[in-house]
Each structure stands twice: as C-alpha cells, then as structure tokens.
Design a protein around this motif. Structure first.
Motif, PDB file in Angstrom:
ATOM      1  N   ASP A   1       0.861  -1.181   0.000  1.00  0.00           N
ATOM      2  CA  ASP A   1       0.000   0.000   0.000  1.00  0.00           C
ATOM      3  C   ASP A   1       0.893   1.226   0.000  1.00  0.00           C
ATOM      4  OD1 ASP A   1      -1.962   1.936   0.347  1.00  0.00           O
ATOM      5  OD2 ASP A   1      -3.210   0.573   1.519  1.00  0.00           O
ATOM      6  N   SER A   2       1.446   1.490  -1.167  1.00  0.00           N
ATOM      7  CA  SER A   2       2.447   2.547  -1.251  1.00  0.00           C
ATOM      8  C   SER A   2       1.858   3.916  -0.947  1.00  0.00           C
ATOM      9  CB  SER A   2       3.072   2.536  -2.642  1.00  0.00           C
ATOM     10  OG  SER A   2       3.998   3.566  -2.774  1.00  0.00           O
ATOM     11  N   ASP A   3       0.764   4.256  -1.625  1.00  0.00           N
ATOM     12  CA  ASP A   3       0.197   5.590  -1.407  1.00  0.00           C
ATOM     13  C   ASP A   3      -1.325   5.583  -1.310  1.00  0.00           C
ATOM     14  OD1 ASP A   3      -0.564   5.174  -3.988  1.00  0.00           O
ATOM     15  OD2 ASP A   3       0.588   6.818  -4.846  1.00  0.00           O
ATOM     16  N   GLY A   4      -1.904   4.408  -1.082  1.00  0.00           N
ATOM     17  CA  GLY A   4      -3.346   4.346  -0.873  1.00  0.00           C
ATOM     18  C   GLY A   4      -4.170   4.502  -2.138  1.00  0.00           C
ATOM     19  N   CYS A   5      -3.517   4.698  -3.272  1.00  0.00           N
ATOM     20  CA  CYS A   5      -4.268   4.928  -4.509  1.00  0.00           C
ATOM     21  C   CYS A   5      -4.365   3.645  -5.323  1.00  0.00           C
ATOM     22  CB  CYS A   5      -3.600   6.016  -5.333  1.00  0.00           C
ATOM     23  SG  CYS A   5      -3.709   7.630  -4.546  1.00  0.00           S
ATOM     24  N   MET A   6      -5.529   3.433  -5.941  1.00  0.00           N
ATOM     25  CA  MET A   6      -5.791   2.213  -6.678  1.00  0.00           C
ATOM     26  C   MET A   6      -5.859   2.528  -8.164  1.00  0.00           C
ATOM     27  SD  MET A   6      -9.136  -0.206  -6.644  1.00  0.00           S
ATOM     28  CE  MET A   6      -9.436  -0.286  -4.895  1.00  0.00           C
ATOM     29  N   SER A   7      -5.129   1.789  -8.941  1.00  0.00           N
ATOM     30  CA  SER A   7      -5.048   2.060 -10.371  1.00  0.00           C
ATOM     31  C   SER A   7      -6.229   1.480 -11.127  1.00  0.00           C
ATOM     32  CB  SER A   7      -3.758   1.475 -10.913  1.00  0.00           C
ATOM     33  OG  SER A   7      -3.793   1.364 -12.315  1.00  0.00           O
ATOM     34  N   THR A   8      -6.355   1.895 -12.366  1.00  0.00           N
ATOM     35  CA  THR A   8      -7.418   1.437 -13.262  1.00  0.00           C
ATOM     36  C   THR A   8      -6.939   0.333 -14.189  1.00  0.00           C
ATOM     37  OG1 THR A   8      -6.667   3.200 -14.718  1.00  0.00           O
ATOM     38  CG2 THR A   8      -8.574   3.677 -13.322  1.00  0.00           C
ATOM     39  N   ASN A   9      -5.653   0.011 -14.162  1.00  0.00           N
ATOM     40  CA  ASN A   9      -5.058  -0.843 -15.189  1.00  0.00           C
ATOM     41  C   ASN A   9      -4.365  -2.102 -14.682  1.00  0.00           C
ATOM     42  OD1 ASN A   9      -5.361   1.854 -16.451  1.00  0.00           O
ATOM     43  ND2 ASN A   9      -4.376   0.859 -18.198  1.00  0.00           N
ATOM     44  N   ASP A  10      -4.350  -2.320 -13.372  1.00  0.00           N
ATOM     45  CA  ASP A  10      -3.548  -3.404 -12.806  1.00  0.00           C
ATOM     46  C   ASP A  10      -3.908  -4.768 -13.346  1.00  0.00           C
ATOM     47  OD1 ASP A  10      -2.569  -1.463 -11.149  1.00  0.00           O
ATOM     48  OD2 ASP A  10      -4.128  -1.860  -9.661  1.00  0.00           O
ATOM     49  N   THR A  11      -2.884  -5.507 -13.684  1.00  0.00           N
ATOM     50  CA  THR A  11      -3.060  -6.867 -14.186  1.00  0.00           C
ATOM     51  C   THR A  11      -1.898  -7.724 -13.702  1.00  0.00           C
ATOM     52  OG1 THR A  11      -4.092  -5.975 -16.193  1.00  0.00           O
ATOM     53  CG2 THR A  11      -3.319  -8.262 -16.283  1.00  0.00           C
ATOM     54  N   VAL A  12      -2.221  -8.884 -13.170  1.00  0.00           N
ATOM     55  CA  VAL A  12      -1.199  -9.891 -12.866  1.00  0.00           C
ATOM     56  C   VAL A  12      -1.594 -11.143 -13.637  1.00  0.00           C
ATOM     57  CG1 VAL A  12      -0.019 -11.255 -11.108  1.00  0.00           C
ATOM     58  CG2 VAL A  12      -0.824  -8.951 -10.550  1.00  0.00           C
ATOM     59  N   LEU A  13      -0.750 -11.533 -14.569  1.00  0.00           N
ATOM     60  CA  LEU A  13      -1.055 -12.643 -15.475  1.00  0.00           C
ATOM     61  C   LEU A  13      -0.067 -13.778 -15.255  1.00  0.00           C
ATOM     62  CD1 LEU A  13      -2.462 -13.779 -18.120  1.00  0.00           C
ATOM     63  CD2 LEU A  13      -0.676 -12.564 -19.395  1.00  0.00           C
ATOM     64  N   LEU A  14      -0.575 -14.989 -15.211  1.00  0.00           N
ATOM     65  CA  LEU A  14       0.279 -16.181 -15.113  1.00  0.00           C
ATOM     66  C   LEU A  14      -0.013 -17.088 -16.298  1.00  0.00           C
ATOM     67  CD1 LEU A  14       2.147 -18.286 -13.703  1.00  0.00           C
ATOM     68  CD2 LEU A  14       0.197 -18.907 -12.255  1.00  0.00           C
ATOM     69  N   MET A  15       1.029 -17.434 -17.062  1.00  0.00           N
ATOM     70  CA  MET A  15       0.870 -18.309 -18.225  1.00  0.00           C
ATOM     71  C   MET A  15       1.738 -19.556 -18.041  1.00  0.00           C
ATOM     72  SD  MET A  15       0.863 -15.658 -21.479  1.00  0.00           S
ATOM     73  CE  MET A  15       2.437 -14.906 -21.146  1.00  0.00           C
ATOM     74  N   ALA A  16       1.196 -20.695 -18.387  1.00  0.00           N
ATOM     75  CA  ALA A  16       1.925 -21.957 -18.234  1.00  0.00           C
ATOM     76  C   ALA A  16       2.060 -22.646 -19.591  1.00  0.00           C
ATOM     77  CB  ALA A  16       1.190 -22.869 -17.255  1.00  0.00           C
ATOM     78  N   SER A  17       3.315 -22.984 -19.960  1.00  0.00           N
ATOM     79  CA  SER A  17       3.551 -23.617 -21.272  1.00  0.00           C
ATOM     80  C   SER A  17       3.566 -25.141 -21.206  1.00  0.00           C
ATOM     81  CB  SER A  17       4.899 -23.142 -21.839  1.00  0.00           C
ATOM     82  OG  SER A  17       5.962 -23.699 -21.076  1.00  0.00           O
ATOM     83  N   GLY A  18       3.804 -25.678 -20.024  1.00  0.00           N
ATOM     84  CA  GLY A  18       3.920 -27.139 -19.905  1.00  0.00           C
ATOM     85  C   GLY A  18       5.172 -27.701 -20.564  1.00  0.00           C
ATOM     86  N   ALA A  19       6.081 -26.824 -21.029  1.00  0.00           N
ATOM     87  CA  ALA A  19       7.230 -27.276 -21.837  1.00  0.00           C
ATOM     88  C   ALA A  19       8.216 -28.138 -21.071  1.00  0.00           C
ATOM     89  CB  ALA A  19       7.944 -26.062 -22.434  1.00  0.00           C
ATOM     90  N   SER A  20       8.188 -28.068 -19.747  1.00  0.00           N
ATOM     91  CA  SER A  20       9.104 -28.919 -18.967  1.00  0.00           C
ATOM     92  C   SER A  20       8.597 -30.352 -18.892  1.00  0.00           C
ATOM     93  CB  SER A  20       9.257 -28.369 -17.549  1.00  0.00           C
ATOM     94  OG  SER A  20       8.051 -28.589 -16.818  1.00  0.00           O
ATOM     95  N   GLY A  21       7.330 -30.536 -19.167  1.00  0.00           N
ATOM     96  CA  GLY A  21       6.729 -31.857 -19.050  1.00  0.00           C
ATOM     97  C   GLY A  21       6.543 -32.318 -17.615  1.00  0.00           C
ATOM     98  N   ILE A  22       6.826 -31.437 -16.670  1.00  0.00           N
ATOM     99  CA  ILE A  22       6.733 -31.813 -15.255  1.00  0.00           C
ATOM    100  C   ILE A  22       5.501 -31.181 -14.616  1.00  0.00           C
ATOM    101  CG2 ILE A  22       7.859 -31.595 -12.991  1.00  0.00           C
ATOM    102  CD1 ILE A  22      10.543 -31.575 -14.562  1.00  0.00           C
ATOM    103  N   SER A  23       4.775 -31.978 -13.854  1.00  0.00           N
ATOM    104  CA  SER A  23       3.630 -31.461 -13.104  1.00  0.00           C
ATOM    105  C   SER A  23       3.965 -31.484 -11.616  1.00  0.00           C
ATOM    106  CB  SER A  23       2.382 -32.322 -13.349  1.00  0.00           C
ATOM    107  OG  SER A  23       1.941 -32.175 -14.671  1.00  0.00           O
TER     108      SER A  23
END
Lengths: 383, 383
Positions: free
Chosen positions: B211-233
């Motif tokens: 909570d740096s300055d109490g202000c909330m943005s209009t654009n925030d995005t946290v995205l997680l993408m999984a490729s599975g390329a390691s073949g490990i679960s």
C-alpha cells in the motif's frame, strides 16, 4: 470577539509554560448563566484522549459551566497519570469558578503520548481564572493554537441574540472532526436538547465534510454552551441556521490554514443517488494523494479523479461520469472532453465537480493539496 | 531472465515512440506451448481501463497465447476509440504470432485520458513480433517501465521447472493491486484452474498487501501463463509456493522502487482477532499521511499509529495496544513505554509492530514514507 461575543460569558488565555515557544497555552471559558445548557460532539476515533472521555461524561446531563482548554500537549495515551491530570485540572478550575468538576469540560491539543506538566497546568488554570474577562474571547482563541498560523473566530446571530465561536486546527482535519477544538457560545435561551440537535445538524455538513489529510484525531471536540442571557428564545430554524453558518465560517478558516497547503479544494459531487454516496465519492477524491499532488502542480488530472471514484461502492456508471476543473468539463461521459489547457489555476481556490448522473443529491467535501510544505511540517512536528 | 526463464516462451521489448523519452515502450510475450493454461487477477477499481475489460474476457476460458504490453499511455477513459485501439492491437499481435485475438491479453500503463497513437502502436507490435526471442525477457521488462527506475525481474522454481516474472509499478500500489503490471510464466505442466488458485493465493498475501500511497489504479493486471514445456507437473503445494515466492520477490522490488520513497515500512500487526482485522489495521496505519511524514522525518511518532488504529472497526482495547518501532516498544498498553530516543533509523527499512492483544492472527502490510520527492514526482507527472 469569538466566545465572548454572546453575553453571559467570560474568557481568558494565559501562558502556562506548556509550550516550548512561550506562547499562551491555557484558556478558560465560563458560562455565567442564567442558563447552562450545552451539547458537544467528539471525535469518532476509538482511541480517545483522556480529556475526551472525561468531557463525554460532563456533557451527558446537558449542563456545562466552564471549559478548560490547553495547547502544548494532547494528554492522550498517558495512562492513569494522564487521567488524573484531567481530573485535577477540572477540579481546580471548578473551585476557582465556583462550580463543580462534573460541569467542567476539558480539551487538550498537542503531541500524543507525553505527560502534561501538572504543576504548570494547575498554575496556568489559576492565572486563567484570574484573567477571566467579558472581552477575553480573542485571548482564549490565541491560547488554543498549535500549528495554526492565526486564531479562528466568528460571530453569527439574530435579533437580540448571538452565537460566537473559536476554533483551532490545522491538520488531521478528517473525518468526523479532526485535531480540532471548537467552542461555540450563545446567549440565546435554548435548552440542551435544542443545542444538541442544532450542533449535530451543523457539524454534519461543515466540520464533518472537511478532509484535509484523511487523518482522524484523538482529541476533537466541538462544544456549544448557551447562557440564556439575552432572554430571547429564537425559533429552532433561526438558531440552527446561525449555528450552521458559524460552523461553516470556522470550517473554512480551518481549511484555509491547513498545514502547508497551497490550494483549498472544493470537491463537489452532484448527481449522486444518495447523500451517503456523495460523501463517499467526495471523500475518496479528497483522499487521493496522487490527485492532491496534481493540484499542487496545478495539473487538472481528471484520470486521478475517476480512479478515486472507482474505489467506492457508490451508484454510478463509469461511462456516464463527467468531471470539471475550474468550470472546464475536461471529462464528459468517461472520455476526454474540453481541452485541459483551458483550465486556469488562479489563486488559492480550486473547484472540482463530479457529476455521477445517478440521482438528485449533491455534497461538497473540502480538502487541500498535498505539498512539499505539508511533508516538511509533519515530518518535523515532534522533533 | 524474467518471463523467458521458463522454456516455451519468447519475448521482446521495442521502441514504438509512445513515450516522449524515446525509451522502449512495447513488449510482447508469447507462449509457444504445448500448453496454454493461464489465469489473471485484475484491479478491483470499478473504473477499469479498456485493456482490463478486454483481458478479462480473454482470460475467462483459461487460455492465453500471448500478452501485448505498452507503456506511454494507459488507454483508460478513451471511449470507443480507445477500445478499438485495444481490439486492433490484439488482432495485429494475433496475426503476427499465429493465434487469435481472443487469446491475446493486452496491458497498458501511463497517463489516463489520452488516446494512444494507433499507428505507432501497431508498428511497434510488428517490430516486437519480429524481435521475439527466447532470451527476450529482460528487453520486455524494460519496455513496460514508466516511472520505475529499474526493471523488476525474478525467478523461482523447483526440480526441472521454473516460474519467472517481470513487473512494473512505482506508485498507486494499493489496494488489491496497483498501477502494476506483472507477467509470470512457467514451464510447469499445470492447468488453468491450478494457475488461478495459486495466483489468487499468492497475490492475496503479496501484491494485495502493498500500500504505497493508498491509490488504486485502473489498469492493474497480474497474469500467469503456463507452457507445460518442462513436461513436469509439480505438486500443488510446490507450485503454489514458487508462485508465492516469486510474487513476494517482485512485490518487494516494487516497494523499494516506489516513487520518491526514502524508507520501506513493514507494518506488522500481531494479536489480531482475524486476518481481516489485521489487514484493516495495517492498511489504516499504512495510509496515515501524518505517520508517513513522521517516518520521513525519522520520528517514532507512535501516537499517529494509535490514532490510525482507532479509525478501524477491528477488535481491540485502546488500553491494551503495544507499539514498537525498530524493535523498541515505545508504547506499552496504550501508555509511553521505552524511551523514543532508543529508536534508531539506519538505512531504508523501517519496522513498525502493533500488538492488538485481541487474538492469534498476524498480518504485514508494506508501505513507504511520504516524502518531498513523492510530492515533486506526482505533481509533475502529466505536465
């Protein structure tokens, strides 16, 4: 003449040595009657200073004979010793003014977490009692100042009766009162219930709508005392309007003396579905540090206004909201409107108007910009 | 290596001319699979930018093939033209990377209420697609910077699989995300539901507690993408812990780069009756401008801490609360404790600990001090 504008009151302000500056720091206001009706509102903070918890009990029966105020220390978070200090100073003031401690309100302002020097305070009470005078209002108003740059006094009234008052406060002006002490006196003949009703109505749309820095004090008190000395009983509406006008006047004086502020900002919310929605939206805008910095920089940054509106639960459609700065509608229906270059910042007053297009209610919240001086003043207050 | 630490991803960052500075401003991250599982969390602000409303739809089915990001403009409150810009840029990126627009997340950051230059943006997308590389993570991390002074990247992971990420943001860090764009990538083979569960758990105790300055943005995005390329679960617990550690690392990087801050403040609330009480109390303290100024002045002003605690509805008794600064218990049971002179401010980190003595829960909220530089930076941002 502030608290001595109304007949039936004497006041004083003296140097007790509580303040390092050597300025006046103890004030006394005595109601000589014949009536002693009174009402008060206090901070909504759950961490209340000892003088507040004491005074809440004093006011409960609707009678107050005197109020003792000191600057130079808030007497808050000072434990049992601090509570004893309140009790002893009220006892002392009562003895000197011929009343009982249970009818003496006590108000303190200054740093939290430090004990008041009881010997100095009691000697100050003695001096203040000796100095009581029918023209002592201005001296009292000066004695309650902390970071205020000037005393705040105002008078309002009707035919043959007046309401006068003094206030101190220059920061923490929010919400629901602030490091703010206000004493109002009237010679109208009104009972305690009338005082209470008029005072709550007045503070709801004045002091409660000041939000200088979003911080809520532990010591706020607004006290109204009626002497009945004029012998006149105004209509409720006339009386309530005079109290409201007085509170509005003092609130604007507090705003314009807020710590380090360069601009006074009126945030007008129109088209709100309810008064509460208007208050919520106005407060959210008034508390946006980013917006308050933008105003300091004289930048009509309406995106920061809408970002603040979006944090509320108020009824509105983001694609319907209009925003004006200084009368220039820079955002129309959630899109860029008139060019922001048209916005002129001349002088201290800034007007921000938000139309929610969601209903008939309007609310104005007053705040200040966030400035380099605010940071300086509040980073060095206790040191 | 940030978003290209995990196998199965290519990334790039290029100069499109959206920023006046001439610095890189368009980034692209592509998931080459074999899996395309994804999850995201977005700003809680009700006034959301066009890229957010677009991306919410894209992520809804749990598949994301690419993310296009730009700095130099938030594309927020830009009306139908702004929405068209999002749509066209997603279409263009999809065409160049062999996917469909409906699988392309779009993120924008910068000033609100200004149209993006569509020609420049589309040309930037072309350049970014051409520049895609398996070691392009650092270039992407630089291209999303606004007032950040440095790129933020981190890597975490387990046996044979990794999670990497990049973040931008240096203000408005609150609540429930902030002008903050975060892209996380993993080559673990996890489904969209697992991504969603792990991401929500991680953001709740990391980004959501900044909570740096109490202000909330209009654009925030946290995205997680999984490729599975390691073949490990990996097991859910291992995966979730890696995502949490990554988010915690990036959150601390955001905090330590907050606009104009001189101190990073950890507000630790212990003895709370519930987690929500702890969050409420921590946030109230983190949003006190008076306290944040005091920290800037290296003043252990615990009265301002208690004044903030008192504004909440959390369960506590004012006469039971302890407050420590830097490990020195300056307030014990609502009264002065150890001398405030014992408190030493060395370096950037400041620790404030509040014990409510009301229950077993502990919560830490991170914030910054309020400084002259913060005011300077935010009063001149758009001009």
């Amino acid at each position: 003449m502030s608290v001595t504008a109304a007949s039936g009151f004497r006041a004083s302000g003296v140097v007790a040595g509580l303040k390092a500056s050597g300025n006046a720091d103890v004030a006394l206001v005595v109601n000589d009657g014949p009536s002693h009706a009174a009402a008060a509102v206090f901070t909504a903070n759950r961490c209340k200073a000892h003088p507040v918890t004491w005074s809440q009990q004093v006011v409960a029966d609707g009678r107050v004979d005197a109020v003792l105020l000191n600057s130079g220390g808030a007497n808050c978070y000072t434990g049992s010793q601090g509570f004893l200090t309140v009790h002893r100073s009220a006892e002392h003031a009562a003895q000197l003014t011929g009343t009982s401690a249970g009818d003496v309100v006590v108000c303190s302002t200054g740093l939290i977490g430090e004990q008041l020097d009881t010997d100095r305070l009691l000697a100050g009470v003695t001096a203040a009692a000796q100095a009581l005078a029918a023209d002592g209002g201005p001296a009292a108003a000066r004695a309650i100042m902390t970071t205020d740059t000037r005393p705040k006094e105002a008078v309002a009234g009707g035919d043959g009766w007046v309401v006068g008052g003094m206030a101190k406060g220059a920061g923490m002006l929010a919400p629901a009162l602030a490091t703010m002490l206000v004493v109002l006196t009237t010679d109208a003949d009104v009972d305690a219930e009338t005082c209470d009703r008029a005072l709550r109505a007045a503070t709801r749309t004045t002091f409660d709508r000041l939000d200088s820095d979003g911080c809520m004090s532990t010591n706020d008190t607004v006290l109204l005392m009626a002497s009945g000395a004029s012998g006149i009983s105004p209509s409720y509406d006339d009386f309530a309007e005079a109290v409201r006008a007085l509170c509005a006047d003092l609130a604007q004086q507090l705003l314009s003396d807020a710590e380090g502020a360069k601009h006074d900002i009126a945030v007008e919310v129109v088209g709100a579905a309810s008064e509460q929605d208007g208050v919520d939206v106005g407060r959210a805008i008034a508390r946006s540090n980013l917006l308050k910095c933008a105003i300091y920089g004289e930048d009509p940054n309406w995106g920061r206004v809408l970002a603040a509106v979006g944090t509320t639960q108020a009824q509105f459609d983001p694609q319907q909201v209009d925003v004006s700065f200084q009368g220039v509608k820079v955002c129309v229906a959630g899109e860029p409107g008139e060019p922001r270059d048209l916005v002129r910042f001349d002088g201290r007053d800034v007007s921000i108007r938000v139309d929610l297009h969601a209903g008939p209610e309007s609310v104005t919240i007053w705040t200040n910009d966030l400035t380099v001086d605010y940071v300086h003043e509040n980073s060095a207050y206790s040191t």
